[in-house]
Design a protein around this motif. Structure first.
Motif, PDB file in Angstrom:
ATOM      1  N   HIS A   6      39.629  87.055-106.912  1.00 49.82           N
ATOM      2  CA  HIS A   6      40.981  87.130-106.371  1.00 49.82           C
ATOM      3  C   HIS A   6      41.100  88.408-105.567  1.00 49.82           C
ATOM      4  O   HIS A   6      40.478  89.421-105.877  1.00 49.82           O
ATOM      5  N   THR A   7      41.922  88.365-104.520  1.00 49.39           N
ATOM      6  CA  THR A   7      42.124  89.521-103.673  1.00 49.39           C
ATOM      7  C   THR A   7      43.493  90.114-103.944  1.00 49.39           C
ATOM      8  O   THR A   7      44.505  89.431-103.820  1.00 49.39           O
ATOM      9  N   VAL A   8      43.512  91.371-104.357  1.00 46.59           N
ATOM     10  CA  VAL A   8      44.759  92.085-104.599  1.00 46.59           C
ATOM     11  C   VAL A   8      44.843  93.205-103.576  1.00 46.59           C
ATOM     12  O   VAL A   8      43.920  94.004-103.438  1.00 46.59           O
ATOM     13  N   THR A   9      45.955  93.245-102.816  1.00 47.80           N
ATOM     14  CA  THR A   9      46.136  94.300-101.828  1.00 47.80           C
ATOM     15  C   THR A   9      47.502  94.935-102.010  1.00 47.80           C
ATOM     16  O   THR A   9      48.479  94.270-102.327  1.00 47.80           O
ATOM     17  N   LEU A  10      47.533  96.247-101.822  1.00 49.54           N
ATOM     18  CA  LEU A  10      48.774  97.005-101.865  1.00 49.54           C
ATOM     19  C   LEU A  10      48.838  97.805-100.579  1.00 49.54           C
ATOM     20  O   LEU A  10      47.958  98.614-100.294  1.00 49.54           O
ATOM     21  N   ASN A  11      49.861  97.523 -99.763  1.00 52.27           N
ATOM     22  CA  ASN A  11      50.027  98.253 -98.508  1.00 52.27           C
ATOM     23  C   ASN A  11      51.510  98.514 -98.288  1.00 52.27           C
ATOM     24  O   ASN A  11      52.321  98.302 -99.190  1.00 52.27           O
ATOM     25  N   GLU A  13      53.605  96.889 -96.865  1.00 52.03           N
ATOM     26  CA  GLU A  13      54.385  95.650 -96.956  1.00 52.03           C
ATOM     27  C   GLU A  13      54.567  95.196 -98.396  1.00 52.03           C
ATOM     28  O   GLU A  13      55.271  94.227 -98.658  1.00 52.03           O
ATOM     29  N   GLY A  14      53.891  95.845 -99.352  1.00 51.67           N
ATOM     30  CA  GLY A  14      54.047  95.504-100.765  1.00 51.67           C
ATOM     31  C   GLY A  14      52.752  95.045-101.403  1.00 51.67           C
ATOM     32  O   GLY A  14      51.666  95.195-100.839  1.00 51.67           O
ATOM     33  N   LEU A  15      52.879  94.473-102.591  1.00 47.25           N
ATOM     34  CA  LEU A  15      51.739  93.992-103.366  1.00 47.25           C
ATOM     35  C   LEU A  15      51.503  92.517-103.056  1.00 47.25           C
ATOM     36  O   LEU A  15      52.439  91.710-103.084  1.00 47.25           O
ATOM     37  N   HIS A  16      50.240  92.179-102.785  1.00 40.40           N
ATOM     38  CA  HIS A  16      49.870  90.799-102.474  1.00 40.40           C
ATOM     39  C   HIS A  16      48.706  90.373-103.371  1.00 40.40           C
ATOM     40  O   HIS A  16      47.785  91.151-103.594  1.00 40.40           O
ATOM     41  N   ILE A  17      48.765  89.163-103.874  1.00 44.05           N
ATOM     42  CA  ILE A  17      47.659  88.574-104.625  1.00 44.05           C
ATOM     43  C   ILE A  17      47.271  87.295-103.907  1.00 44.05           C
ATOM     44  O   ILE A  17      48.087  86.387-103.746  1.00 44.05           O
ATOM     45  N   ASP A  18      46.038  87.242-103.467  1.00 47.34           N
ATOM     46  CA  ASP A  18      45.528  86.104-102.696  1.00 47.34           C
ATOM     47  C   ASP A  18      46.452  85.758-101.536  1.00 47.34           C
ATOM     48  O   ASP A  18      46.702  84.599-101.223  1.00 47.34           O
ATOM     49  N   GLY A  19      46.997  86.797-100.880  1.00 45.64           N
ATOM     50  CA  GLY A  19      47.845  86.594 -99.710  1.00 45.64           C
ATOM     51  C   GLY A  19      49.301  86.291-100.010  1.00 45.64           C
ATOM     52  O   GLY A  19      50.108  86.183 -99.100  1.00 45.64           O
ATOM     53  N   LYS A  21      52.842  87.484-101.312  1.00 40.45           N
ATOM     54  CA  LYS A  21      53.562  88.733-101.581  1.00 40.45           C
ATOM     55  C   LYS A  21      54.384  88.585-102.849  1.00 40.45           C
ATOM     56  O   LYS A  21      55.121  87.616-103.024  1.00 40.45           O
ATOM     57  N   LEU A  22      54.229  89.565-103.731  1.00 36.75           N
ATOM     58  CA  LEU A  22      55.029  89.582-104.956  1.00 36.75           C
ATOM     59  C   LEU A  22      56.283  90.397-104.713  1.00 36.75           C
ATOM     60  O   LEU A  22      56.221  91.505-104.198  1.00 36.75           O
ATOM     61  N   GLU A  23      57.408  89.845-105.079  1.00 36.87           N
ATOM     62  CA  GLU A  23      58.687  90.537-104.989  1.00 36.87           C
ATOM     63  C   GLU A  23      59.051  91.043-106.367  1.00 36.87           C
ATOM     64  O   GLU A  23      58.544  90.559-107.384  1.00 36.87           O
TER      65      GLU A  23
END
Length: 98
Positions: A6-11, A13-19, A21-23
């Motif tokens: 799984h791809t987790v990114t924090l930038n 624009e916020g936190l994203h898991i597999d593309g 965006k988590l609110e």
């Protein structure tokens, strides 16, 4: 730990898991097939039973976004097409908030 592949990114624009965006207030789970499911609504009650060896596993309960402390037992009554209710028995002196 979220799981494998799984791809987790924090930038900015916020936190994203597999593309996705988590609110704030979103709930996500990793199902038995390893797929992440995101629920775009706030959960009123979350019960987590950890898998462990033996008879007893650790539990965590979140109510209205906050972890509930000092739980001795919880009974949850949930039916299709009806409201969910729950009763919590606390351990005296152990209910401080984190």
């Amino acid at each position: 730990m979220i799981g494998e592949n799984h791809t987790v990114t924090l930038n900015n624009e916020g936190l994203h898991i597999d593309g996705v965006k988590l609110e704030k207030g979103n709930v996500f789970v990793v199902n038995e097939r390893g797929k992440i499911e995101v629920f775009n609504q706030q959960a009123a009650l979350i019960f987590i039973q950890e898998k462990v060896g033996g008879m007893r596993g650790n539990i965590k309960v979140y109510q209205d976004g906050a972890e509930v402390q000092g739980i001795r037992s919880i009974n949850i009554s949930a039916h299709v097409d009806d409201v969910t209710t729950h009763t919590i028995e606390y351990i005296t002196g152990c209910t401080k908030k984190k």
